[in-house]
Design an enzyme around this catalytic site. Structure first.
Site, PDB file in Angstrom:
ATOM      1  N   HIS A  64       0.875  -1.188   0.000  1.00 49.82           N
ATOM      2  CA  HIS A  64       0.000   0.000   0.000  1.00 49.82           C
ATOM      3  C   HIS A  64       0.904   1.228   0.000  1.00 49.82           C
ATOM      4  CE1 HIS A  64      -3.565  -2.348   1.594  1.00 49.82           C
ATOM      5  NE2 HIS A  64      -2.582  -3.097   2.052  1.00 49.82           N
ATOM      6  N   HIS A 181     -11.474  -5.088  -0.356  1.00 47.24           N
ATOM      7  CA  HIS A 181     -10.773  -4.761   0.893  1.00 47.24           C
ATOM      8  C   HIS A 181     -10.712  -5.952   1.836  1.00 47.24           C
ATOM      9  CE1 HIS A 181     -10.080  -3.331   4.970  1.00 47.24           C
ATOM     10  NE2 HIS A 181      -9.412  -2.327   4.424  1.00 47.24           N
ATOM     11  N   GLU A 211      -7.254 -11.965   8.447  1.00 49.70           N
ATOM     12  CA  GLU A 211      -5.956 -11.463   8.910  1.00 49.70           C
ATOM     13  C   GLU A 211      -5.811 -11.642  10.423  1.00 49.70           C
ATOM     14  OE1 GLU A 211      -5.465  -7.391   7.783  1.00 49.70           O
ATOM     15  OE2 GLU A 211      -3.413  -7.238   8.587  1.00 49.70           O
TER      16      GLU A 211
HETATM   17  C1  BEZ Z   1     -16.235   0.112   5.666  1.00 44.99           C
HETATM   18  O1  BEZ Z   1     -16.130   0.980   4.812  1.00 44.99           O
HETATM   19  O2  BEZ Z   1     -17.263  -0.517   5.829  1.00 44.99           O
HETATM   20  C2  BEZ Z   1     -15.059  -0.204   6.540  1.00 44.99           C
HETATM   21  C3  BEZ Z   1     -13.862   0.463   6.363  1.00 44.99           C
HETATM   22  C4  BEZ Z   1     -12.769   0.162   7.155  1.00 44.99           C
HETATM   23  C5  BEZ Z   1     -12.874  -0.822   8.135  1.00 44.99           C
HETATM   24  C6  BEZ Z   1     -14.075  -1.470   8.315  1.00 44.99           C
HETATM   25  C7  BEZ Z   1     -15.164  -1.174   7.522  1.00 44.99           C
HETATM   26 FE   FE2 Z   2      -2.658  -5.039   2.999  1.00 42.35          FE
END
Ligand code: BEZ
Ligand code: FE2
Length: 404
Positions: A64, A181, A211
């Site tokens: 990142h 993500h 993780e």
């Molecule tokens: C979300 O956008 O839902 C999110 C972002 C970071 C950590 C957990 C959830």
């Molecule tokens: Fe990562």
């Protein structure tokens, strides 16, 4: 066309001595110097210092860049306090990270031998730097958003970034790609849409997965440290998906899952059966208190990756590989060193679908040369001495051009 001579050349058949490589932007031939000179007279001859090993260029599949400003802002030691500190400092860290800083980190990676990296991008801020850097970049546009209310807007923004990275494909060494993500931060509806985009355009696909222990507990029970996190920051109290539903969303499309430290044997077997792979980030896992991925038992391909400076102290692949040697202290050190070199060359290339990662006829001419301090006494130890003694590569070629 050029001919490059090195004392050792790491090929799929092992370390060749008394050989040289003939190449343009691709590898044309591997043979003795005499044979190559007879076959290709009048081509440029390149030599290297004594005790130099020519490797395929190293690949860092998961980094990142946009968190490169972090030094002491984020809290290390345990995953949830770290994630809280990311939420607290994210804006400042991203604002403090300009192109110059990201470019410096690309140069650090280059000097450590990385000729290809997978850049996980949340905002698309790194695109310009990734277009300019000499390395090949698999540009992973990351989708985030667990709240169904904002899902369409977040998906729209994600698609704009995917299209921007697709439009610079021709002029640079960028491969557009998709990153999810994580199971806890992406709503299943947009997750499936993004997986379909990857499938439709044959883009590399990646996702953070299991993780931390806290992530596992949240996905399985809707309890634990994530409960108050979601209540505080998102005003929600139930997870949007579970482990199985998330894994099944990637069925039939080989995906590069990052971490998987908390995956159990059944889940790892399922990932293996589906043709998936793992990006293993030993320092990140250690610094965030996530545990050790038992790589000695893995039945699926894995790479070694640095993750970002949000959970690391450098983007040097040699620092990471040495950390892997230390973390996996049960493994016999010599064979582990050899396995780690393959993890960041041929295995990483296969996983990302790039025609690099091996010194073999027809592969793109990406090379990392390292120079040992002394002549190795036993061939089977070359990988180990490479990892233990190298701080920086002695030369780097990408597409047959010398960059260091
Ligand atoms: C979300 O956008 O839902 C999110 C972002 C970071 C950590 C957990 C959830
Ligand atoms: Fe990562």
């Amino acid at each position: 066309m050029k001919i490059l001579l090195a004392d050792y050349i790491y090929t799929p058949e092992g370390y060749l001595t008394n050989h040289a490589v003939a190449f343009s932007n691709i590898i044309k031939d591997i043979d003795t110097l005499e044979n190559l000179q007879a076959k290709y007279p009048e081509v440029e001859m390149l030599t290297s210092e004594p005790n130099t090993v020519l490797y395929p260029g190293f690949i860092n599949t998961h980094v990142h860049l946009e968190f490169s400003a972090n030094k002491t802002s984020l809290k290390y030691g345990s995953f949830m306090p770290w994630l809280d500190s990311v939420i607290e400092h994210r804006e400042d860290l991203v604002a403090a990270c300009d192109n110059e800083m990201m470019q410096e980190e690309c140069e650090t990676m280059l000097r450590s031998g990385i000729t290809t990296f997978g850049a996980i991008s949340s905002f698309g801020n790194e695109l310009e730097v990734c277009e300019k850097t000499p390395q090949r970049v698999v540009f992973f546009n990351e989708l985030i958003g667990s709240n169904a209310q904002y899902a369409d807007m977040l998906y729209g923004d994600f698609m704009e970034r995917v299209e921007a990275s697709m439009s610079c494909e021709e002029a640079s060494r960028i491969t557009p790609a998709v990153a999810i993500h994580s199971p806890y931060a992406v709503h299943p509806i947009i997750l499936q849409k993004a997986v379909n985009v990857a499938k439709k355009h044959s883009l590399p696909l990646s996702a953070h997965f299991l993780e931390s222990q806290a992530e596992r507990q949240w996905l399985e029970e809707g309890e634990g440290a994530f409960k108050s996190f979601f209540k505080t920051f998102f005003n929600t109290e139930v997870p949007v998906t579970n482990i199985q539903e998330f894994m099944y969303a990637f069925d039939t499309y080989p995906t590069h899952f990052t971490h998987a430290v908390q995956a159990n044997q059944v889940e790892l077997d399922y990932l293996a059966q589906q043709g998936h792979s793992i990006a293993h980030c030993p320092r990140s896992n250690r610094y965030l208190g996530c545990g050790r991925l038992p790589i000695e038992n893995l039945k699926l391909p894995f790479t070694i990756a640095t993750d970002g400076l949000s959970s690391n102290d450098s983007l040097s692949i040699f620092d990471e590989l040495r950390a892997a040697l230390m973390l996996h202290h049960q493994a016999p050190i010599g064979p582990l060193a050899s396995k780690l070199i393959d993890a960041v060359t041929s295995d990483a290339a296969d996983i990302l679908g790039l025609n690099v990662g091996k010194i073999e006829k027809g592969k793109l001419a990406d090379f990392t040369l390292i120079t040992l301090k002394e002549t190795p006494k036993r061939e089977e130890e070359i990988a180990l001495w490479t990892l233990l003694h190298t701080k920086e590569a002695s030369a780097i070629y990408i597409d047959g051009e010398k960059y260091i």
